[in-house]
Design an enzyme around this catalytic site. Structure first.
Site, PDB file in Angstrom:
ATOM      1  NE  ARG A 119      -4.177  -1.877   1.755  1.00 19.58           N
ATOM      2  CZ  ARG A 119      -5.216  -2.058   2.541  1.00 19.58           C
ATOM      3  NH1 ARG A 119      -5.416  -1.282   3.568  1.00 19.58           N
ATOM      4  NH2 ARG A 119      -6.087  -3.007   2.290  1.00 19.58           N
ATOM      5  CG  ASP A 147     -13.238   7.508   8.503  1.00 21.24           C
ATOM      6  OD1 ASP A 147     -13.985   6.519   8.604  1.00 21.24           O
ATOM      7  OD2 ASP A 147     -12.002   7.406   8.321  1.00 21.24           O
TER       8      ASP A 147
HETATM    9  C1  LIG Z   1     -14.034  -0.801   8.012  1.00 16.69           C
HETATM   10  S1  LIG Z   1     -14.501   0.879   8.081  1.00 16.69           S
HETATM   11  C2  LIG Z   1     -16.088   0.753   8.872  1.00 16.69           C
HETATM   12  C3  LIG Z   1     -17.122   1.666   8.255  1.00 16.69           C
HETATM   13  C4  LIG Z   1     -18.527   1.558   8.858  1.00 16.69           C
HETATM   14  N1  LIG Z   1     -18.531   1.936  10.246  1.00 16.69           N
HETATM   15  C5  LIG Z   1     -19.087   0.169   8.674  1.00 16.69           C
HETATM   16  O1  LIG Z   1     -19.169  -0.600   9.649  1.00 16.69           O
HETATM   17  O2  LIG Z   1     -19.449  -0.188   7.555  1.00 16.69           O
HETATM   18  C6  LIG Z   1     -13.460   1.479   9.405  1.00 16.69           C
HETATM   19  C7  LIG Z   1     -13.273   2.993   9.369  1.00 16.69           C
HETATM   20  O3  LIG Z   1     -12.660   3.409  10.595  1.00 16.69           O
HETATM   21  C8  LIG Z   1     -11.796   4.492  10.308  1.00 16.69           C
HETATM   22  N2  LIG Z   1     -10.825   4.662  11.406  1.00 16.69           N
HETATM   23  C9  LIG Z   1      -9.793   3.850  11.736  1.00 16.69           C
HETATM   24  N3  LIG Z   1      -9.094   4.368  12.755  1.00 16.69           N
HETATM   25  C10 LIG Z   1      -9.699   5.536  13.097  1.00 16.69           C
HETATM   26  C11 LIG Z   1      -9.436   6.540  14.077  1.00 16.69           C
HETATM   27  N4  LIG Z   1      -8.396   6.460  14.929  1.00 16.69           N
HETATM   28  N5  LIG Z   1     -10.266   7.607  14.134  1.00 16.69           N
HETATM   29  C12 LIG Z   1     -11.316   7.708  13.287  1.00 16.69           C
HETATM   30  N6  LIG Z   1     -11.614   6.801  12.337  1.00 16.69           N
HETATM   31  C13 LIG Z   1     -10.815   5.723  12.235  1.00 16.69           C
HETATM   32  C14 LIG Z   1     -11.168   4.088   8.982  1.00 16.69           C
HETATM   33  O4  LIG Z   1     -10.630   5.197   8.288  1.00 16.69           O
HETATM   34  C15 LIG Z   1     -12.342   3.434   8.250  1.00 16.69           C
HETATM   35  O5  LIG Z   1     -12.996   4.326   7.386  1.00 16.69           O
END
Ligand SMILES: C[S@@+](CC[C@H](N)C(=O)[O-])C[C@H]1O[C@@H](n2cnc3c(N)ncnc32)[C@H](O)[C@@H]1O
Length: 282
Positions: free
Chosen positions: A48, A153
């Site tokens: 990545r 996010d």
């Molecule tokens: C797999 S997605 C889940 C999206 C949605 N909540 C769902 O369940 O379909 C996880 C998201 O968490 C965000 N994320 C990860 N670490 C984070 C942090 N420290 N603060 C805010 N967002 C975060 C990522 O950027 C990503 O968009």
């Protein structure tokens, strides 16, 4: 891109990711975002981040690391996180939560005609838009309600996508034709095969860049927090701290949703278990 640019792009091979470089990068990611990358993620990280090195012709991961830590604007780290985070999501993913919202929570809020919802880790917007659609479907006198949907996010890349609200037809496969027609505009010409969320739905949501590891940059008390499939990347102390802070911004009786593949087992918290992936502040 001209011919010589193409050939240098072609000639650039992604350098090896040495163990020391991987350690430095993964501990930086952990420290700043809480995302814990196990040792087995080395190949994924190289692939990545390698794309960034190739695009910008950075000769080694060591050089790249220096660039990130030397950048006081935070933009380099944001770009790194945009590349590293896993953003899979779907409209009405884990449908049981939306059923619970519709059948239990909205009726409970109907007396005050007020509901405040936070989609924490909203990715490209499918989750908060599904929340908005659920409210529109269920609340007949919605104009009389005080509604707040906050969607946040850490990744600016997915947030931009969420704000644009453009989705390819395949990404909308979990929606019925009726829902699609009611809440989306069909693109044509260059946008054939795409749908855009109608402006009146977009207006219901406030999108914001928030790192969940940092103090929350607002003072709102929520009725529900969706934090689904986000904490899977966090270790236990990070989860415990975050869950404590979530509980502080939930009203008494407010609900906390996590992903169905996640669990609060072994984690200190003061929520009441309601059903799989649904907890309540008591
Ligand atoms: C797999 S997605 C889940 C999206 C949605 N909540 C769902 O369940 O379909 C996880 C998201 O968490 C965000 N994320 C990860 N670490 C984070 C942090 N420290 N603060 C805010 N967002 C975060 C990522 O950027 C990503 O968009």
């Amino acid at each position: 891109m001209n011919k010589s640019q193409k050939s240098t792009q072609f000639l650039f091979t992604i350098p090896p990711l040495k163990n020391g470089e991987f350690e430095a990068i993964r501990s930086l990611i952990y420290k700043k975002s809480g995302i814990f990358l196990g040792k087995e993620k080395k190949i994924l990280v190289r692939s990545r981040l390698g794309k960034i090195l190739r695009r910008r012709k950075i000769p080694s991961f060591k050089e790249y690391y220096k660039l990130i830590v030397g950048d006081t604007t935070g933009q380099e780290f944001t770009q790194l996180l945009n590349a590293i985070s896993t953003n899979f999501t779907q409209f009405f993913r884990e449908r049981e939560h939306f059923e619970f919202l519709k059948e239990v929570i909205i009726p409970n809020c109907s007396q005050n005609r007020q509901i405040k919802i936070w989609s924490a880790g909203c990715s490209s917007g499918e989750e908060p838009y599904s929340i908005a659609i659920t409210l529109l479907e269920k609340v007949k006198d919605i104009k009389e309600w005080n509604i707040k949907i906050l969607a946040t996010d850490i990744s600016t890349r997915v947030l931009e996508k969420a704000i644009r609200g453009f989705y390819q037809e395949e990404q909308l496969a979990t929606l019925s034709k009726v829902t699609l027609r009611k809440y989306f505009l069909r693109g044509n010409g260059d946008w054939a095969g795409y749908y855009q969320v109608r402006p009146e739905i977009k207006k219901m949501i406030e999108f914001k860049h928030v790192n969940l590891l940092k103090p929350f940059p607002f003072k709102i008390m929520f009725n529900i927090i969706f934090c689904r499939n986000v904490m899977i990347y966090f270790d236990r102390p990070t989860k415990e701290d975050l869950i404590t802070r979530f509980s502080q911004v939930l009203v008494p009786g407010g609900y906390f949703f996590i992903g169905h593949s996640e669990s609060l087992m072994g984690i200190r918290h003061n929520f009441k278990y309601i059903r799989p992936a649904i907890y309540q502040k008591v």
